[in-house]
Design a protein around this motif. Structure first.
Motif, short mmCIF file in Angstrom:
data_model
loop_
_atom_site.label_atom_id
_atom_site.label_comp_id
_atom_site.label_asym_id
_atom_site.label_seq_id
_atom_site.Cartn_x
_atom_site.Cartn_y
_atom_site.Cartn_z
N LEU A 84 54.46 52.02 35.91
CA LEU A 84 54.17 53.29 36.57
C LEU A 84 54.10 53.04 38.07
O LEU A 84 53.20 52.34 38.54
N GLU A 85 55.05 53.57 38.81
CA GLU A 85 55.06 53.42 40.27
C GLU A 85 53.94 54.28 40.85
O GLU A 85 53.84 55.47 40.55
N VAL A 86 53.08 53.67 41.66
CA VAL A 86 51.94 54.38 42.23
C VAL A 86 51.87 54.13 43.73
O VAL A 86 52.27 53.09 44.23
N ASP A 87 51.35 55.12 44.44
CA ASP A 87 51.12 54.98 45.87
C ASP A 87 49.65 54.61 46.08
O ASP A 87 48.87 55.37 46.63
N ASP A 88 49.30 53.45 45.56
CA ASP A 88 47.90 53.01 45.56
C ASP A 88 47.85 51.51 45.79
O ASP A 88 48.01 50.72 44.87
N PRO A 89 47.65 51.07 47.04
CA PRO A 89 47.58 49.63 47.30
C PRO A 89 46.41 48.95 46.60
O PRO A 89 46.39 47.73 46.44
N GLY A 90 45.44 49.74 46.13
CA GLY A 90 44.29 49.16 45.43
C GLY A 90 44.67 48.41 44.17
O GLY A 90 43.91 47.56 43.71
N VAL A 91 45.84 48.69 43.60
CA VAL A 91 46.24 48.01 42.37
C VAL A 91 46.63 46.55 42.61
O VAL A 91 46.73 45.77 41.67
N VAL A 92 46.86 46.20 43.88
CA VAL A 92 47.24 44.82 44.20
C VAL A 92 46.25 44.15 45.16
O VAL A 92 46.44 43.00 45.55
N LEU A 93 45.18 44.87 45.54
CA LEU A 93 44.20 44.30 46.48
C LEU A 93 43.03 43.69 45.72
O LEU A 93 42.25 44.38 45.09
N ASP A 94 42.94 42.36 45.78
CA ASP A 94 41.77 41.69 45.22
C ASP A 94 41.10 40.89 46.32
O ASP A 94 41.59 40.83 47.44
N VAL A 95 39.97 40.31 46.00
CA VAL A 95 39.18 39.59 47.00
C VAL A 95 39.12 38.11 46.63
O VAL A 95 38.47 37.74 45.67
N ASP A 96 39.83 37.30 47.41
CA ASP A 96 39.80 35.85 47.19
C ASP A 96 39.03 35.12 48.28
O ASP A 96 38.61 33.99 48.09
N THR A 97 38.88 35.76 49.45
CA THR A 97 38.18 35.15 50.58
C THR A 97 37.22 36.19 51.17
O THR A 97 37.41 37.39 50.98
N PRO A 98 36.21 35.76 51.91
CA PRO A 98 35.31 36.72 52.54
C PRO A 98 36.05 37.70 53.47
O PRO A 98 35.69 38.87 53.55
N GLN A 99 37.12 37.24 54.12
CA GLN A 99 37.88 38.10 55.01
C GLN A 99 38.54 39.25 54.24
O GLN A 99 38.74 40.33 54.78
N ALA A 100 38.87 39.01 52.98
CA ALA A 100 39.54 40.03 52.18
C ALA A 100 38.62 41.21 51.87
O ALA A 100 39.11 42.28 51.50
N LEU A 101 37.32 41.03 52.04
CA LEU A 101 36.41 42.16 51.83
C LEU A 101 36.70 43.30 52.79
O LEU A 101 36.43 44.45 52.49
N ASP A 102 37.26 42.97 53.95
CA ASP A 102 37.57 44.00 54.95
C ASP A 102 38.90 44.70 54.68
O ASP A 102 39.17 45.75 55.22
N THR A 103 39.74 44.11 53.82
CA THR A 103 41.08 44.63 53.58
C THR A 103 41.06 46.06 53.06
O THR A 103 41.82 46.89 53.51
N GLY A 104 40.21 46.32 52.10
CA GLY A 104 40.19 47.64 51.48
C GLY A 104 38.97 48.43 51.84
O GLY A 104 38.42 49.13 51.01
N GLN A 105 38.52 48.31 53.08
CA GLN A 105 37.24 48.88 53.49
C GLN A 105 37.14 50.40 53.31
O GLN A 105 36.06 50.93 53.24
#
Length: 195
Positions: free
Chosen positions: A170-191
């Motif tokens: 299912l093609e989605v316009d939702d970057p949240g489906v590929v955004l995970d947190v591997d480093t503390p800096q990644a916490l800011d990615t999907g703020q």
């Protein structure tokens, strides 16, 4: 509407993060795991979380009413955690199992609802964002026995590879489906909190 159980995998060590990322705080004060669970509970009627035997759900920010499945061999890889979750649900009624990760709090509820509506007992359903496969992956009941036998750190890749004919992307316009947190800096990615 199909009956889909959400299974959140949260028994990994997350060593790249440098500490227990499940307890990392988002800008709103919730733990990373609590935010991921809350997002799933907004859509799925039944949500289970896979944890290690020694984990304290309250310390991880989980609500008291959130059922937990313990995985004694979680350190051997994600496949073991997924297998433990599938075995823990083997007698539960349901058409499909939505596998989510405990470090993905930015999934849009609309995406989860659309995936839920398309779930089927004989299908493997997943979102695509800009051609990249994301989570959750929803396994129809027909595939649960294979999930129960998984091992190692490959997750469900073997089950996916063996059943390409059952895939529905299912093609989605939702970057949240590929955004995970591997480093503390990644916490800011999907703020940005998504509706």
């Amino acid at each position: 509407m199909p009956h889909v159980i959400a299974l959140i995998l949260a028994a990994g060590r997350g060593t790249r993060f440098g500490s227990d990322k499940r307890q990392a705080r988002l800008a709103d004060g919730r733990t990373l795991l609590a935010a991921s669970v809350e997002r799933a509970r907004a859509v799925f009627d039944e949500v289970r979380v896979v944890l290690r035997p020694e984990d304290d759900p309250a310390a991880l920010g989980l609500p008291a009413a959130c059922p937990v499945i313990r995985c004694a061999d979680a350190d051997q890889g994600m496949g073991h955690s997924l297998a433990a979750g599938a075995r823990g649900l083997s007698t539960a009624p349901g058409d499909a199992l939505a596998v989510l990760l405990g470090d993905m709090p930015w999934l849009a509820e609309a995406t989860l609802r659309e995936l839920l509506a398309r779930a089927d007992a004989r299908r493997i359903l997943f979102p695509l964002h800009q051609g990249q496969r994301g989570h959750p992956v929803i396994f129809g009941r027909a595939f649960w026995p294979e999930l129960e036998r998984l091992q190692g750190d490959e997750g469900a890749r073997a089950v996916l590879a063996a059943h390409r004919e059952a895939w529905l992307a299912l093609e989605v316009d939702d970057p949240g489906v590929v955004l995970d947190v591997d480093t503390p800096q990644a916490l800011d990615t999907g703020q940005v909190e998504r509706p």
